[in-house]
Design an enzyme around this catalytic site. Structure first.
Site, PDB file in Angstrom:
ATOM      1  N   ARG A  21       0.831  -1.209   0.000  1.00  0.00           N
ATOM      2  CA  ARG A  21       0.000   0.000   0.000  1.00  0.00           C
ATOM      3  C   ARG A  21       0.860   1.252   0.000  1.00  0.00           C
ATOM      4  O   ARG A  21       1.737   1.405   0.846  1.00  0.00           O
ATOM      5  CB  ARG A  21      -0.913   0.005   1.227  1.00  0.00           C
ATOM      6  CG  ARG A  21      -1.986  -1.046   1.098  1.00  0.00           C
ATOM      7  CD  ARG A  21      -2.724  -1.288   2.380  1.00  0.00           C
ATOM      8  NE  ARG A  21      -3.679  -2.372   2.133  1.00  0.00           N
ATOM      9  CZ  ARG A  21      -4.970  -2.313   2.419  1.00  0.00           C
ATOM     10  NH1 ARG A  21      -5.458  -1.253   3.012  1.00  0.00           N
ATOM     11  NH2 ARG A  21      -5.754  -3.317   2.135  1.00  0.00           N
ATOM     12  N   SER A 136     -22.726 -13.946  11.142  1.00  0.00           N
ATOM     13  CA  SER A 136     -22.071 -12.823  10.488  1.00  0.00           C
ATOM     14  C   SER A 136     -22.123 -12.979   8.970  1.00  0.00           C
ATOM     15  O   SER A 136     -21.742 -14.026   8.426  1.00  0.00           O
ATOM     16  CB  SER A 136     -20.611 -12.791  10.983  1.00  0.00           C
ATOM     17  OG  SER A 136     -19.882 -11.775  10.366  1.00  0.00           O
ATOM     18  N   HIS A 216     -21.896   3.280   5.726  1.00  0.00           N
ATOM     19  CA  HIS A 216     -21.876   3.904   4.396  1.00  0.00           C
ATOM     20  C   HIS A 216     -23.233   4.459   3.992  1.00  0.00           C
ATOM     21  O   HIS A 216     -23.424   4.863   2.849  1.00  0.00           O
ATOM     22  CB  HIS A 216     -21.375   2.906   3.349  1.00  0.00           C
ATOM     23  CG  HIS A 216     -19.937   2.597   3.544  1.00  0.00           C
ATOM     24  ND1 HIS A 216     -18.930   3.421   3.091  1.00  0.00           N
ATOM     25  CD2 HIS A 216     -19.332   1.588   4.216  1.00  0.00           C
ATOM     26  CE1 HIS A 216     -17.767   2.911   3.452  1.00  0.00           C
ATOM     27  NE2 HIS A 216     -17.977   1.798   4.135  1.00  0.00           N
ATOM     28  N   LYS A 247     -17.627   9.564   7.849  1.00  0.00           N
ATOM     29  CA  LYS A 247     -17.838   9.460   6.408  1.00  0.00           C
ATOM     30  C   LYS A 247     -18.798  10.573   5.961  1.00  0.00           C
ATOM     31  O   LYS A 247     -18.381  11.719   5.910  1.00  0.00           O
ATOM     32  CB  LYS A 247     -18.253   8.036   6.045  1.00  0.00           C
ATOM     33  CG  LYS A 247     -17.029   7.101   6.231  1.00  0.00           C
ATOM     34  CD  LYS A 247     -17.254   5.632   6.091  1.00  0.00           C
ATOM     35  CE  LYS A 247     -15.929   4.903   6.365  1.00  0.00           C
ATOM     36  NZ  LYS A 247     -16.061   3.464   6.548  1.00  0.00           N
ATOM     37  N   THR A 277      -9.874   7.765  26.036  1.00  0.00           N
ATOM     38  CA  THR A 277     -10.238   9.173  26.137  1.00  0.00           C
ATOM     39  C   THR A 277     -11.427   9.486  25.230  1.00  0.00           C
ATOM     40  O   THR A 277     -11.488   9.015  24.095  1.00  0.00           O
ATOM     41  CB  THR A 277      -9.028  10.047  25.745  1.00  0.00           C
ATOM     42  OG1 THR A 277      -7.969   9.744  26.659  1.00  0.00           O
ATOM     43  CG2 THR A 277      -9.341  11.525  25.816  1.00  0.00           C
ATOM     44  N   THR A 362      -8.465  -5.897   0.988  1.00  0.00           N
ATOM     45  CA  THR A 362      -9.732  -5.155   1.066  1.00  0.00           C
ATOM     46  C   THR A 362     -10.786  -5.810   0.174  1.00  0.00           C
ATOM     47  O   THR A 362     -11.971  -5.856   0.512  1.00  0.00           O
ATOM     48  CB  THR A 362      -9.508  -3.680   0.669  1.00  0.00           C
ATOM     49  OG1 THR A 362      -8.419  -3.168   1.441  1.00  0.00           O
ATOM     50  CG2 THR A 362     -10.727  -2.825   0.933  1.00  0.00           C
TER      51      THR A 362
HETATM   52  C1  LIG Z   1     -15.180   2.608   7.520  1.00  0.00           C
HETATM   53  C2  LIG Z   1     -15.996   1.487   8.078  1.00  0.00           C
HETATM   54  C3  LIG Z   1     -16.110   1.294   9.443  1.00  0.00           C
HETATM   55  C4  LIG Z   1     -15.283   2.036  10.417  1.00  0.00           C
HETATM   56  O1  LIG Z   1     -15.688   3.356  10.582  1.00  0.00           O
HETATM   57  P1  LIG Z   1     -14.585   4.428  11.017  1.00  0.00           P
HETATM   58  O2  LIG Z   1     -15.346   5.520  11.634  1.00  0.00           O
HETATM   59  O3  LIG Z   1     -13.855   4.798   9.758  1.00  0.00           O
HETATM   60  O4  LIG Z   1     -13.661   3.736  11.972  1.00  0.00           O
HETATM   61  C5  LIG Z   1     -17.004   0.349   9.912  1.00  0.00           C
HETATM   62  N1  LIG Z   1     -17.723  -0.405   9.064  1.00  0.00           N
HETATM   63  C6  LIG Z   1     -17.604  -0.271   7.735  1.00  0.00           C
HETATM   64  C7  LIG Z   1     -18.427  -1.123   6.843  1.00  0.00           C
HETATM   65  C8  LIG Z   1     -16.721   0.661   7.192  1.00  0.00           C
HETATM   66  O5  LIG Z   1     -16.563   0.754   5.881  1.00  0.00           O
END
Ligand SMILES: *Cc1c(COP(=O)(O)O)cnc(C)c1O
Length: 404
Positions: A21, A136, A216, A247, A277, A362
């Site tokens: 990467r 799952s 998402h 996101k 924290t 990924t």
């Molecule tokens: C990005 C992601 C997470 C983690 O969220 P972050 O706030 O980036 O740690 C959890 N689940 C899925 C499906 C993701 O794509």
């Protein structure tokens, strides 16, 4: 022991596979998104970002930025402690109230990130509910997989988005055991969407609780940005809804929502919640502003949908193969890690277009791709230019086209 060699050997192997990467060093400029500067060997240069998860550009929304700046000025930077020991600030409480309301639940609980929220919630549920079995979806995110693994609960993997397979697997588990069905709404790499109603039907029939990752989808789907479950009127059928503030909400942090007892249970037992924290007040205030904004405003979602449809149409016209799906994610399939990296490099170097190559682990080997996420701030010209670039590279690199 030569540790350096041990490190290097595995890195060499990764490089030979084409799966090493390389991070693009970016500088985001407030007000310019999706334009940003990319740092290269010859200094920095403006490029267009096509792979951001700041899906709606909320990371630079004036109200969100102002909330962060003003809260930092008013309250300082850090929270100053864990939630239990001096770190619970007014902004956390307000944000949790806002998130509970977003999903129509009694309560919400904040975490350091979406990753941590999945990890902590699933590991706590799996380890604290005696005899629990976690079912799952086979394409669940790494954060869910790690949470389940850490719980040491029995895990059953069901076929992706297949309620019938889930039903068979649930039927095989003794009635008295607590069963947790864990899945996502929008899957981030293929952009497909789970059959939530059918999954809930199956879960209900077996007395299982439902756990959905809407990372998402929050901010993006549903009349108030409550996710796909909101869009389909199914939020009350899900026991626990998990989301991120990092996101579409454009800030940082993660959360779960559910009943008061469920959230209190996770709050009281989850190590990943207790011993860390708390989020900075300014981050919580910015996230709260973003959530509130996207509850009211349809502008960003509508404009994004338009741009997604436009890009899809132009790709189709040129025969550039992209995976069909009902979401905002456009996976352009390459199917080879080295080619995927090469095309991404050429887009950046020759065209000023930034799309990170998506390689193993990924996505599975052989399914390497460019994952394109058009947003409301990509102009029609940006989209035409991207398609022109891809079309030119498809010619130069002799990549298969889709047959019309
Ligand atoms: C990005 C992601 C997470 C983690 O969220 P972050 O706030 O980036 O740690 C959890 N689940 C899925 C499906 C993701 O794509």
């Amino acid at each position: 022991m030569d540790f350096e060699k041990l490190f290097r050997d595995q890195l060499t192997e990764l490089k030979e596979e084409g799966n090493y990467r390389i991070f693009a060093e970016m500088e985001r400029r407030c007000g310019a998104f999706p334009k940003a500067d990319n740092y290269g060997p010859d200094g920095k240069r403006e490029v267009t970002v096509w792979c951001s998860n700041d899906y709606l550009g909320m990371g630079q929304h004036p109200d969100v930025v102002r909330a962060m700046v003003e809260t930092a000025e008013a309250c300082g930077t850090g929270a100053g402690g864990t939630r239990n020991i001096s770190g619970t600030v007014h902004q956390h409480v307000e944000l949790e109230r806002e998130l509970a309301d977003l999903h129509g639940k009694e309560a919400a609980l904040l975490f350091s990130s979406g990753y941590v929220s999945n990890w902590a919630a699933l590991s706590t549920l799996g380890s604290r509910l005696p005899g629990a079995v976690i079912l799952s979806d086979s394409l669940n995110h790494a954060s869910m997989i790690e949470g389940i693994r850490h719980s040491r609960a029995e895990k059953v993997i069901w076929k992706h988005n297949d309620p019938e397979d889930l039903n068979r697997r649930l039927a095989a588990i003794p009635e008295g055991r607590p069963k947790i069905v864990a899945f996502e709404s929008v899957y981030s790499m293929d952009g497909d969407i789970a059959p939530i109603a059918e999954i809930c039907d199956v879960a209900d029939a077996h007395g299982a609780m439902t756990y959905i990752d809407e990372v998402h989808a929050v901010g993006m789907y549903g009349p108030r940005g409550g996710g796909v479950a909101e869009e389909l009127g199914l939020m009350d059928r899900i026991t626990l809804i998990e989301g991120t503030l990092g996101k579409a909400f454009g800030t940082f942090g993660g959360y779960i929502t559910g009943s008061a007892a469920l959230c209190d249970f996770i709050r009281s037992f989850a190590s990943g919640f207790i011993f860390t924290t708390a989020l900075p007040p300014a981050v919580a205030a910015a996230a709260c502003t973003s959530v509130k904004h996207l509850k009211r405003s349809q502008l960003e979602r509508a404009r994004q949908r338009r741009q997604v449809a436009l890009l899809r149409r132009l790709l189709d016209e040129k025969g550039i193969p992209h995976m069909p799906n009902p979401s905002h994610i456009i996976p352009v399939m390459i199917g080879d890690p080295v080619k995927c990296r090469m095309i991404s490099d050429m887009l950046m170097d020759d065209w000023g277009i930034y799309v990170q190559p998506i390689n193993y682990p990924t996505v599975p080997k052989g399914l390497e791709r460019l994952r394109i996420t058009p947003g409301p701030l990509h102009s029609d010209d940006d989209i035409a230019y991207l398609v022109e670039a891809l079309n030119s590279l498809w010619q130069r690199c002799a990549i298969a086209r889709a047959v019309a």
